[in-house]
Design a protein around this motif. Structure first.
Motif, PDB file in Angstrom:
ATOM      1  N   ALA A   1     -33.433  27.612  -2.052  1.00 30.35           N
ATOM      2  CA  ALA A   1     -32.080  28.117  -1.789  1.00 30.35           C
ATOM      3  C   ALA A   1     -31.590  29.005  -2.934  1.00 30.35           C
ATOM      4  N   LYS A   2     -30.633  29.885  -2.593  1.00 25.13           N
ATOM      5  CA  LYS A   2     -30.009  30.715  -3.633  1.00 25.13           C
ATOM      6  C   LYS A   2     -28.873  29.947  -4.287  1.00 25.13           C
ATOM      7  N   ASN A   3     -28.020  29.364  -3.427  1.00 26.64           N
ATOM      8  CA  ASN A   3     -26.855  28.632  -3.915  1.00 26.64           C
ATOM      9  C   ASN A   3     -26.750  27.262  -3.247  1.00 26.64           C
ATOM     10  N   PRO A   4     -27.617  26.326  -3.665  1.00 26.40           N
ATOM     11  CA  PRO A   4     -27.533  25.003  -3.033  1.00 26.40           C
ATOM     12  C   PRO A   4     -26.357  24.174  -3.567  1.00 26.40           C
ATOM     13  N   VAL A   5     -25.745  23.403  -2.674  1.00 24.44           N
ATOM     14  CA  VAL A   5     -24.630  22.533  -3.078  1.00 24.44           C
ATOM     15  C   VAL A   5     -24.843  21.138  -2.495  1.00 24.44           C
TER      16      VAL A   5
ATOM     17  N   GLY B   1     -18.446  26.883  -4.744  1.00 20.99           N
ATOM     18  CA  GLY B   1     -19.410  25.900  -4.235  1.00 20.99           C
ATOM     19  C   GLY B   1     -19.737  26.097  -2.774  1.00 20.99           C
ATOM     20  N   ILE B   2     -19.234  25.186  -1.939  1.00 21.97           N
ATOM     21  CA  ILE B   2     -19.606  25.186  -0.516  1.00 21.97           C
ATOM     22  C   ILE B   2     -19.310  26.531   0.155  1.00 21.97           C
ATOM     23  N   LEU B   3     -18.202  27.185  -0.220  1.00 15.62           N
ATOM     24  CA  LEU B   3     -17.862  28.451   0.445  1.00 15.62           C
ATOM     25  C   LEU B   3     -18.991  29.472   0.369  1.00 15.62           C
ATOM     26  N   ILE B   4     -19.629  29.579  -0.795  1.00 13.80           N
ATOM     27  CA  ILE B   4     -20.674  30.599  -0.955  1.00 13.80           C
ATOM     28  C   ILE B   4     -22.093  30.023  -0.873  1.00 13.80           C
ATOM     29  N   ALA B   5     -22.194  28.734  -0.551  1.00 15.58           N
ATOM     30  CA  ALA B   5     -23.525  28.099  -0.510  1.00 15.58           C
ATOM     31  C   ALA B   5     -24.338  28.607   0.674  1.00 15.58           C
ATOM     32  N   ASP B   6     -25.654  28.713   0.479  1.00 12.82           N
ATOM     33  CA  ASP B   6     -26.528  28.995   1.626  1.00 12.82           C
ATOM     34  C   ASP B   6     -27.126  27.703   2.178  1.00 12.82           C
ATOM     35  N   VAL B   7     -27.219  26.681   1.315  1.00  8.97           N
ATOM     36  CA  VAL B   7     -27.745  25.371   1.739  1.00  8.97           C
ATOM     37  C   VAL B   7     -26.790  24.284   1.240  1.00  8.97           C
ATOM     38  N   VAL B   8     -26.367  23.410   2.149  1.00 14.25           N
ATOM     39  CA  VAL B   8     -25.481  22.310   1.748  1.00 14.25           C
ATOM     40  C   VAL B   8     -26.110  20.982   2.152  1.00 14.25           C
ATOM     41  N   LEU B   9     -26.307  20.124   1.156  1.00 13.41           N
ATOM     42  CA  LEU B   9     -26.773  18.760   1.450  1.00 13.41           C
ATOM     43  C   LEU B   9     -25.529  17.899   1.611  1.00 13.41           C
ATOM     44  N   VAL B  10     -25.395  17.310   2.789  1.00 14.65           N
ATOM     45  CA  VAL B  10     -24.214  16.509   3.075  1.00 14.65           C
ATOM     46  C   VAL B  10     -24.628  15.102   3.505  1.00 14.65           C
ATOM     47  N   PRO B  11     -24.908  14.242   2.502  1.00 13.98           N
ATOM     48  CA  PRO B  11     -25.214  12.869   2.897  1.00 13.98           C
ATOM     49  C   PRO B  11     -23.945  12.319   3.561  1.00 13.98           C
TER      50      PRO B  11
ATOM     51  N   ARG C   1     -17.615  19.002  10.833  1.00 17.30           N
ATOM     52  CA  ARG C   1     -17.836  19.872   9.672  1.00 17.30           C
ATOM     53  C   ARG C   1     -19.258  20.393   9.643  1.00 17.30           C
ATOM     54  N   THR C   2     -20.197  19.565  10.076  1.00 17.59           N
ATOM     55  CA  THR C   2     -21.585  20.039  10.141  1.00 17.59           C
ATOM     56  C   THR C   2     -21.633  21.283  11.024  1.00 17.59           C
ATOM     57  N   GLU C   3     -20.985  21.172  12.183  1.00 22.11           N
ATOM     58  CA  GLU C   3     -20.992  22.277  13.136  1.00 22.11           C
ATOM     59  C   GLU C   3     -20.329  23.517  12.523  1.00 22.11           C
ATOM     60  N   ALA C   4     -19.189  23.314  11.858  1.00 25.60           N
ATOM     61  CA  ALA C   4     -18.470  24.440  11.258  1.00 25.60           C
ATOM     62  C   ALA C   4     -19.307  25.105  10.161  1.00 25.60           C
ATOM     63  N   LEU C   5     -20.006  24.304   9.351  1.00 20.97           N
ATOM     64  CA  LEU C   5     -20.831  24.867   8.270  1.00 20.97           C
ATOM     65  C   LEU C   5     -22.013  25.645   8.845  1.00 20.97           C
ATOM     66  N   VAL C   6     -22.609  25.116   9.915  1.00 21.70           N
ATOM     67  CA  VAL C   6     -23.736  25.807  10.552  1.00 21.70           C
ATOM     68  C   VAL C   6     -23.245  27.140  11.150  1.00 21.70           C
ATOM     69  N   LYS C   7     -22.047  27.102  11.751  1.00 17.52           N
ATOM     70  CA  LYS C   7     -21.469  28.328  12.325  1.00 17.52           C
ATOM     71  C   LYS C   7     -21.218  29.388  11.263  1.00 17.52           C
TER      72      LYS C   7
ATOM     73  N   GLY D   1     -23.204  30.029   9.024  1.00 18.59           N
ATOM     74  CA  GLY D   1     -24.515  30.564   8.652  1.00 18.59           C
ATOM     75  C   GLY D   1     -25.215  29.753   7.574  1.00 18.59           C
ATOM     76  N   LYS D   2     -24.695  28.576   7.270  1.00 18.48           N
ATOM     77  CA  LYS D   2     -25.323  27.770   6.213  1.00 18.48           C
ATOM     78  C   LYS D   2     -26.370  26.836   6.795  1.00 18.48           C
ATOM     79  N   LYS D   3     -27.375  26.524   5.996  1.00 19.44           N
ATOM     80  CA  LYS D   3     -28.334  25.491   6.387  1.00 19.44           C
ATOM     81  C   LYS D   3     -27.736  24.156   5.950  1.00 19.44           C
ATOM     82  N   VAL D   4     -27.635  23.234   6.878  1.00 12.26           N
ATOM     83  CA  VAL D   4     -27.027  21.944   6.558  1.00 12.26           C
ATOM     84  C   VAL D   4     -28.089  20.840   6.604  1.00 12.26           C
TER      85      VAL D   4
END
Ligand code: ATP
Ligand code: MG
Length: 264
Positions: A70-74, A152-162, A168-174, A176-179
């Motif tokens: 990832a470029k900007n993982p969070v 953080g999350i706003l510019i992240a390309d990959v977000v790990l969300v335990p 929110r998963t759906e919104a983050l995927v929309k 363009g982020k990998k969740v």
């Protein structure tokens, strides 16, 4: 600890985890609803046999490869995760160069600060998303979890969300982020909508993510990309659901399950 859990108690491990969460609740880290959410997770863990399945391990490898490339993982942290695996959050952030951001469904300034403190005490150098720092918004999301940190999350390309919420998963995927989600319920909207779903207990998945990241961190990018390409989330979820079905059929055929050994 408020009660002494006998080490030979058949459910000692599960009781220890509950005690940690109760303590987390009493110190203001875990939300009341977080205790209920954990119960829903436990029910699925029972069905899965309370161990990391081979499918979960595949998802863990794909998750690590995705974080490492990832470029900007969070890593997005809520009360339950901060309580259960603070050290692993920090270790994983270190090895994958991920930022750590607090993101709560039941958001109060006090809880955010308490979680920030807990993470800093566990060794975090920077904790995003606290108070005014969460000045950006995830579009189309009603809950307090829409507030995110622009660094953080706003510019992240990959977000790990335990332990994520489906919306929110759906919104983050929309966006363009990998969740990457960790969720014991393979049927939840989170599990179904995430890019990579690790169907495992966060208490087992986080240490395994750290361990796997250590092993894969020096692998060439092409190899990591191959791991990502070979992984198919809906196939993986199907395998998890099949495993539960097969296990239940086996137990049903046996008629009694209390003496059934845990498979290795
Ligand atoms: P969704 O919002 O994705 O549709 P939900 O509303 O059923 O799911 P939530 O209450 O939003 O669920 O979040 C709780 C989720 O977290 C549950 O699906 C539960 O399986 C999972 N969960 C709780 N504790 C753990 C844990 N320790 N490890 C892994 N997953 C867990
Ligand atoms: Mg939900």
């Amino acid at each position: 600890m408020r009660i002494k859990i006998p080490e030979d108690h058949p459910r000692a491990e599960s009781l220890h985890i509950r005690e940690k969460l109760i303590k987390g609740f009493e110190t203001g880290v875990v939300a009341c609803a977080g205790l209920i959410a954990h119960g829903r997770g436990e029910a699925f863990d029972y069905l899965l046999g309370e161990k990391t399945t081979p499918s979960a391990m595949e998802a863990i490898k794909a998750a690590v490869a995705t974080l490492l490339t990832a470029k900007n993982p969070v890593i997005s942290v809520n009360g339950n995760t901060a309580t259960l695996t603070p050290k692993e959050i920090i270790a994983l952030a270190e090895v994958t160069r991920a930022k750590i951001e607090v993101n709560l469904f039941y958001r109060t300034a006090e809880r955010e600060e308490t979680i920030r403190k807990l993470l800093e005490e566990a060794g975090a150098r920077q904790v995003l998303g606290v108070g005014e720092d969460a000045s950006a918004c995830i579009p189309e999301l009603g809950s307090e979890r829409r507030r995110v940190d622009p660094r953080g999350i706003l510019i992240a390309d990959v977000v790990l969300v335990p332990l994520e919420d489906g919306d929110r998963t759906e919104a983050l995927v929309k966006m363009g982020k990998k969740v990457i989600a960790v969720d014991l319920n393979p049927l939840s909207r989170t599990a179904q909508k995430a890019t990579i779903t690790i169907v495992d207990n966060v208490t087992r998945a986080m240490p395994l993510l750290v361990q796997t990241a250590g092993k894969l961190q020096n692998e060439p990018r092409e190899k990591l990309q191959q791991i990502i390409q070979r992984f198919n989330n809906s196939e993986n979820l199907s395998k998890c659901i099949s495993l539960i079905t097969e296990r239940l059929s086996e137990l049903a055929a046996k008629g009694s399950f209390l003496d059934l050994p845990k498979e290795e």
